[in-house]
Write an enzyme that holds these catalytic residues in place. Sequence first.
Site, PDB file in Angstrom:
ATOM      1  N   LYS A 287       0.831  -1.220   0.000  1.00 10.30           N
ATOM      2  CA  LYS A 287       0.000   0.000   0.000  1.00 10.30           C
ATOM      3  C   LYS A 287       0.863   1.269   0.000  1.00 10.30           C
ATOM      4  O   LYS A 287       0.622   2.189  -0.763  1.00 10.30           O
ATOM      5  CB  LYS A 287      -0.927   0.049   1.231  1.00 10.30           C
ATOM      6  CG  LYS A 287      -1.913  -1.102   1.339  1.00 10.30           C
ATOM      7  CD  LYS A 287      -2.843  -0.908   2.534  1.00 10.30           C
ATOM      8  CE  LYS A 287      -2.157  -0.905   3.883  1.00 10.30           C
ATOM      9  NZ  LYS A 287      -1.522  -2.170   4.282  1.00 10.30           N
TER      10      LYS A 287
ATOM     11  N   ARG B 230      -9.493   0.756   8.507  1.00 10.64           N
ATOM     12  CA  ARG B 230      -9.075  -0.611   8.825  1.00 10.64           C
ATOM     13  C   ARG B 230     -10.173  -1.368   9.536  1.00 10.64           C
ATOM     14  O   ARG B 230      -9.980  -2.550   9.864  1.00 10.64           O
ATOM     15  CB  ARG B 230      -7.828  -0.565   9.715  1.00 10.64           C
ATOM     16  CG  ARG B 230      -6.512  -0.753   8.992  1.00 10.64           C
ATOM     17  CD  ARG B 230      -5.384  -0.667   9.994  1.00 10.64           C
ATOM     18  NE  ARG B 230      -4.249  -1.436   9.622  1.00 10.64           N
ATOM     19  CZ  ARG B 230      -3.162  -0.932   9.036  1.00 10.64           C
ATOM     20  NH1 ARG B 230      -3.097   0.331   8.731  1.00 10.64           N
ATOM     21  NH2 ARG B 230      -2.151  -1.717   8.763  1.00 10.64           N
TER      22      ARG B 230
ATOM     23  N   ARG C 246      11.368  -6.604   4.790  1.00  7.50           N
ATOM     24  CA  ARG C 246      11.168  -5.171   4.507  1.00  7.50           C
ATOM     25  C   ARG C 246      12.122  -4.306   5.330  1.00  7.50           C
ATOM     26  O   ARG C 246      12.281  -4.509   6.528  1.00  7.50           O
ATOM     27  CB  ARG C 246       9.713  -4.805   4.825  1.00  7.50           C
ATOM     28  CG  ARG C 246       9.416  -3.335   4.649  1.00  7.50           C
ATOM     29  CD  ARG C 246       7.944  -3.080   4.538  1.00  7.50           C
ATOM     30  NE  ARG C 246       7.234  -3.160   5.798  1.00  7.50           N
ATOM     31  CZ  ARG C 246       5.928  -2.899   5.931  1.00  7.50           C
ATOM     32  NH1 ARG C 246       5.212  -2.588   4.872  1.00  7.50           N
ATOM     33  NH2 ARG C 246       5.357  -2.980   7.094  1.00  7.50           N
TER      34      ARG C 246
ATOM     35  N   ARG D  58      11.367  -2.135  10.660  1.00  7.16           N
ATOM     36  CA  ARG D  58      10.414  -1.492  11.560  1.00  7.16           C
ATOM     37  C   ARG D  58      10.212  -2.365  12.784  1.00  7.16           C
ATOM     38  O   ARG D  58      10.237  -3.588  12.684  1.00  7.16           O
ATOM     39  CB  ARG D  58       9.079  -1.350  10.832  1.00  7.16           C
ATOM     40  CG  ARG D  58       8.713   0.072  10.483  1.00  7.16           C
ATOM     41  CD  ARG D  58       7.559   0.136   9.539  1.00  7.16           C
ATOM     42  NE  ARG D  58       6.345  -0.535  10.011  1.00  7.16           N
ATOM     43  CZ  ARG D  58       5.212  -0.572   9.320  1.00  7.16           C
ATOM     44  NH1 ARG D  58       5.131   0.008   8.152  1.00  7.16           N
ATOM     45  NH2 ARG D  58       4.155  -1.184   9.791  1.00  7.16           N
TER      46      ARG D  58
ATOM     47  N   ARG E 188      -0.520  -8.946  13.187  1.00 10.33           N
ATOM     48  CA  ARG E 188      -1.053  -7.950  12.244  1.00 10.33           C
ATOM     49  C   ARG E 188      -1.805  -8.622  11.103  1.00 10.33           C
ATOM     50  O   ARG E 188      -2.839  -8.130  10.657  1.00 10.33           O
ATOM     51  CB  ARG E 188       0.081  -7.083  11.709  1.00 10.33           C
ATOM     52  CG  ARG E 188       0.431  -5.957  12.668  1.00 10.33           C
ATOM     53  CD  ARG E 188       1.848  -5.496  12.519  1.00 10.33           C
ATOM     54  NE  ARG E 188       2.153  -4.973  11.221  1.00 10.33           N
ATOM     55  CZ  ARG E 188       3.349  -5.089  10.628  1.00 10.33           C
ATOM     56  NH1 ARG E 188       4.321  -5.729  11.230  1.00 10.33           N
ATOM     57  NH2 ARG E 188       3.548  -4.553   9.453  1.00 10.33           N
TER      58      ARG E 188
HETATM   59  P1  ADP Z   1       1.210  -2.174   7.701  1.00  6.28           P
HETATM   60  O1  ADP Z   1       0.066  -2.019   6.770  1.00  6.28           O
HETATM   61  O2  ADP Z   1       2.509  -2.427   7.053  1.00  6.28           O
HETATM   62  O3  ADP Z   1       0.953  -3.144   8.820  1.00  6.28           O
HETATM   63  P2  ADP Z   1       0.889   0.596   8.765  1.00  6.28           P
HETATM   64  O4  ADP Z   1       2.067   1.483   8.722  1.00  6.28           O
HETATM   65  O5  ADP Z   1      -0.243   0.927   7.847  1.00  6.28           O
HETATM   66  O6  ADP Z   1       1.477  -0.848   8.502  1.00  6.28           O
HETATM   67  O7  ADP Z   1       0.307   0.504  10.260  1.00  6.28           O
HETATM   68  C1  ADP Z   1       1.133   0.169  11.342  1.00  6.28           C
HETATM   69  C2  ADP Z   1       0.317   0.083  12.618  1.00  6.28           C
HETATM   70  O8  ADP Z   1      -0.288   1.368  12.893  1.00  6.28           O
HETATM   71  C3  ADP Z   1      -0.841  -0.903  12.628  1.00  6.28           C
HETATM   72  O9  ADP Z   1      -0.434  -2.221  12.920  1.00  6.28           O
HETATM   73  C4  ADP Z   1      -1.719  -0.299  13.755  1.00  6.28           C
HETATM   74  O10 ADP Z   1      -1.182  -0.577  15.022  1.00  6.28           O
HETATM   75  C5  ADP Z   1      -1.565   1.208  13.513  1.00  6.28           C
HETATM   76  N1  ADP Z   1      -2.600   1.719  12.582  1.00  6.28           N
HETATM   77  C6  ADP Z   1      -2.373   2.236  11.355  1.00  6.28           C
HETATM   78  N2  ADP Z   1      -3.529   2.586  10.755  1.00  6.28           N
HETATM   79  C7  ADP Z   1      -4.520   2.275  11.628  1.00  6.28           C
HETATM   80  C8  ADP Z   1      -5.939   2.367  11.601  1.00  6.28           C
HETATM   81  N3  ADP Z   1      -6.600   2.842  10.525  1.00  6.28           N
HETATM   82  N4  ADP Z   1      -6.638   1.959  12.689  1.00  6.28           N
HETATM   83  C9  ADP Z   1      -6.019   1.483  13.766  1.00  6.28           C
HETATM   84  N5  ADP Z   1      -4.682   1.340  13.865  1.00  6.28           N
HETATM   85  C10 ADP Z   1      -3.927   1.725  12.811  1.00  6.28           C
END
Ligand code: ADP
Length: 213
Positions: free
Chosen positions: A23, A96, A130, A160, A170
């Site tokens: 994404k 999400r 990654r 990360r 996740r």
């Molecule tokens: P990835 O899609 O690679 O897991 P992101 O950078 O999009 O990583 O998100 C990392 C973390 O940030 C998620 O695992 C969650 O803890 C938090 N997070 C991000 N976006 C949301 C969201 N829309 N709602 C709740 N938590 C979120």
Amino acid sequence: MKEVKSKDSKLNLVLLGAPGAGKGTQARLLCDAINIQHISTGDIFRKHIAGNTELGIQVKEYLDNGLLVPDSVTIEIVKLRLSECKQGFVLDGFPRTVLQAQALDELVNIDSVINISVSIDKLASRLALRRVCHCGKTFTAPNLDVKSIQCVCGGKAVQREDDKQAIVKRISVYQSDTAPLIEFYQKQGKLFTVDGMQSIELVHQSLYSKLFG
Ligand code: ADP
């Protein structure tokens, strides 16, 4: 899929996909191509954590453990960011949950939702390899022993925190809480899917041609 506007008009997009689906990479390519704003809730949270802000302290444990930050907190953050994006945006990592998607519908009209589809069994290895630079650029390490990769910006891409320990959690949170959004947006007639198993460039091309024909 709904008829989409020309690439010169304001476009409000959502990118859906599991962690590791690509994404962030695709959002950046799209923003460069059509000049809209990239909104990544993950990046926003990580910046706050790095800056040790009140919000950062509040959300750190959720990120470290691969859990979702509570909807109420996340929705407020997005609301604020959306108010700064008058020229269109691509949301990466939001919504999400169905509740977040409903809140988003109250705030703004979404033109299209792009689902980047990657087989679940490929995600864990992608995330483990990654490496991410502070400038946002992402790299794939040739093997698990590679700790960092030199970025073109002069920085070092590293793993990360949540890619070290919270991968399985996740992916399961994605399956239980986020995957239902595919049906949510299908019902609205806004969803199209691209094959995220292709090369970065090919995913970008298919995404672009589905948006603009
Ligand atoms: P990835 O899609 O690679 O897991 P992101 O950078 O999009 O990583 O998100 C990392 C973390 O940030 C998620 O695992 C969650 O803890 C938090 N997070 C991000 N976006 C949301 C969201 N829309 N709602 C709740 N938590 C979120």
